[in-house]
Enzyme design. Structure first.
Site, PDB file in Angstrom:
ATOM      1  CD  GLU A   1      52.608  22.966  53.028  1.00  0.00           C
ATOM      2  OE1 GLU A   1      52.061  23.874  52.360  1.00  0.00           O
ATOM      3  OE2 GLU A   1      52.735  23.004  54.251  1.00  0.00           O
TER       4      GLU A   1
ATOM      5  CB  CYS B   1      50.578  26.358  45.736  1.00  0.00           C
ATOM      6  SG  CYS B   1      51.834  26.456  47.019  1.00  0.00           S
TER       7      CYS B   1
END
Length: 480
Positions: A247, A281
Site C-alpha cells: 500500500e 495517501c
C-alpha cells in the site's frame, strides 16, 4: 515503552526519544532493536505458526472481536497517545480508534467465513475422470511481517494484524519509527484478549536496519507494508520469493464537471484534501475543474480553509494539527510557495507558510504539469487546481502520474460518471466524493506505483492465505 518479543516485554540495548510533533517535548523512549532482537522475533513467530493454524476459526474470531472491544474501552487513553506522538487532532485520533475497532470486528466476521471450493473436474472428458473428486481449502501463509506507517498508527496496524490472525498466521509487527507508542496498545489489546503470546511480536527501531534483516528471511512468508513507494520498492527487491502486499503513495486527482454542485464539491474537498493535515495517501492533491465553475470552486474552498484553527492538537477547538516532522513541513511549504514562484496563485491566509511543524493550508490555483505539486506526492495541506474545457483533457491529466491509488469525480450525469470511472486508472474511484473516503471492510488498494494487493479484512485474507488443492482418486464413482 518496551518491545514484545518471544512472549515477553523487553528493553533494547539502546533507545530513541519519541517526541511530540506539536512542541517537540519528549513523550517516551522506544527501544532500538538489534540483530538479536530481530532473530528472536522471527524464531518465536515461526514456532507459533502451527498453534495459529490449528486454532479453530471461531476462536480466532473471538480473540479478534474481544481486542476490538478493548480498543473501545481504552479509546480515550489510546486517542490521547496518538495525538501526542502523531500530531493529529484529538477528534481525528478518537475517530481512528473507533475505526480500528470496526476493522477488528470486520476481521472477526471474516475469520468465520474462510472457505474453499469444490472443483468441477467432470466438466471435461478425461479418462477415469468420473472417479476423481477435487476441492480446495485455504491455509495460512505462516509468519507475516507487517510494517505500518506513522499517519494512521493504530487502524492501519489493525488492518494488517487483524486479517493476519483471522487467516491463522503469526505476526511480526514493525510500527513506524515516529509512532510506536499507540501501536503497542493495540498489541496489548490482543494479548489481553487471549492471543497466544508468541503469535505476536512487536519490534521497534530503524526500518532500514531491521528490515534488511527481516525482509529476506525465508521463514517470513508474507510481507504487508504501507508507506512510501521508495521503501516499498526496496522491500520488494530484497524480499525474495514470498507474497507481498504493498500500500504505497498517491497523487490523487478529482475531476469536477460543469454540472457539479459547487457547495458539495467544496465541502468534500475540505476533508478530502486537508483532513489529518493532508498526511494521507488518499488525500486529494490535484483537482481538474471545468472552466465554467473553476473560479467559484477555487474561491469557495479558499474561504473554507481560512476557518482551520491550528494549535495544540489536544485542544478540542483545534481543527488541524502539525505535520509529523519539521523536514516534512519544510518540504511541503517549499512545494506550495515554489508553485507561486512559477506562476500559480496561492490562496488562503498565510497559505503555505511554515511555523515549526505547522504549514498553513493552501489552495494552489492554475497549476502546471511541470510543478512539483502536480508531479510529486505532497502529503501536506494543499490542493492544486487545473482548469479544463473537455473531459478528455481532465482524464489525461488525472492519469498523468506514476500513482494510481484513488480518484474522484463530481457530476450529476450518469453517463459521465460511468465513462470517467472506466477511464481513470486508479484502484478506487469515488463518484461525487473526493478521493479520501474509506470504510474499513471494503477492498482498498492501488495500481501502478501505488502498490499491489488489497486490504479490507475479507480481501486481505485472500492475500494472507494460500489455496491448497486436494484431488481424491477413488475406486468408485465420485459424487460429482
Amino acid at each position: 515503552m518496551k518491545m514484545f518479543i518471544d512472549g515477553a516485554w523487553r528493553e533494547g540495548k539502546s533507545s530513541i526519544d519519541i517526541c511530540s510533533p506539536y512542541d517537540r517535548s519528549v513523550i517516551d523512549k522506544a527501544p532500538l532493536a538489534d540483530a538479536q532482537d530481530a532473530e528472536d522475533a522471527v524464531a518465536s513467530a515461526y514456532a507459533a505458526t502451527q498453534v495459529m493454524e490449528d486454532m479453530p476459526y471461531y476462536r480466532r474470531s473471538e480473540i479478534i472481536h474481544r481486542a476490538g472491544e478493548l480498543l473501545l474501552e481504552r479509546k480515550e487513553k489510546i486517542a490521547e497517545l496518538i495525538t501526542r506522538e502523531n500530531g493529529k487532532t484529538i477528534t481525528e485520533a478518537r475517530g481512528e480508534v473507533g475505526r480500528a475497532s470496526m476493522t477488528l470486528f470486520a476481521a472477526a466476521d471474516a475469520a468465520r467465513e474462510i472457505s474453499g471450493e469444490v472443483l468441477p473436474l467432470t466438466a471435461r472428458q478425461v479418462p477415469n475422470i468420473e472417479n476423481k473428486f477435487g476441492f480446495t481449502f485455504r491455509v495460512p501463509c505462516g509468519v507475516v511481517l507487517a510494517i505500518t506507517p506513522f499517519n494512521v498508527p493504530v487502524n492501519l496496524a489493525a488492518h494488517k494484524i487483524g486479517a493476519a490472525f483471522a487467516a491463522g498466521n503469526s505476526v511480526i509487527l514493525k510500527p513506524a519509527y515516529d509512532t510506536p507508542l499507540s501501536t503497542a496498545h493495540l498489541v496489548k489489546a490482543f494479548l489481553d484478549a487471549g492471543l497466544p503470546e508468541t503469535a505476536i511480536q512487536l519490534i521497534t527501531g530503524s526500518g532500514s536496519k531491521i528490515g534488511s534483516q527481516l525482509c529476506p528471511d525465508p521463514r517470513i512468508r508474507k510481507i504487508t507494508f504501507t508507506g512510501s513507494f521508495e521503501v516499498g520498492d526496496t522491500i520488494c527487491r530484497t524480499a525474495g520469493l514470498k507474497k507481498v502486499t504493498m500500500e504505497l503513495g498517491g497523487n490523487c486527482p478529482v475531476v469536477v464537471m460543469a454540472d457539479a454542485n459547487v457547495d458539495h464539491v467544496v465541502n468534500s474537498l475540505v476533508q478530502g484534501g486537508y483532513g489529518m493535515a493532508g498526511q494521507s495517501c488518499v488525500a486529494t492533491q490535484r483537482a481538474f475543474v471545468h472552466k465554467d465553475i473553476y473560479e467559484e470552486v477555487v474561491n469557495g474552498l479558499a474561504t473554507r480553509i481560512a476557518e482551520f484553527e491550528q494549535g495544540d492538537p489536544l485542544n478540542e477547538s483545534t481543527t488541524m494539527g502539525p505535520l509529523i516532522r519539521e523536514k516534512d513541513a519544510v518540504r511541503v511549504s517549499e512545494t506550495i510557495l515554489g508553485a507561486a514562484e512559477e506562476g500559480a496563485r496561492v490562496l488562503g491566509p498565510d497559505a503555505g507558510r511554515r511555523n515549526g511543524n505547522f504549514v498553513r493550508p493552501a489552495v494552489v490555483a492554475d497549476v502546471k504539469p511541470s510543478m512539483r505539486i502536480y508531479r510529486e506526492e505532497l502529503f501536506g495541506p494543499a490542493i492544486g487546481f487545473i482548469p479544463f474545457t473537455d473531459v478528455e483533457e481532465a482524464i489525461a491529466g488525472a492519469n498523468d502520474t506514476n500513482y494510481g491509488l484513488a480518484a474522484g469525480l463530481f457530476t450529476e450525469n450518469l453517463d459521465n460518471a460511468m465513462y470517467v470511472a472506466r477511464k481513470i486508472k486508479s484502484g478506487i474511484m469515488h463518484i461525487n466524493s473526493a478521493s479520501r473516503w474509506r470504510v474499513d471492510h471494503m477492498p482498498n488498494g492501488g495500481l501502478k506505483d501505488s502498490g499491489m494487493g488489497k486490504e479490507g479484512p475479507r480481501y486481505a485474507i485472500e492475500e494472507l492465505t494460500e489455496s491448497r488443492t486436494v484431488i481424491m482418486h477413488l475406486k468408485n464413482q465420485a459424487p460429482y
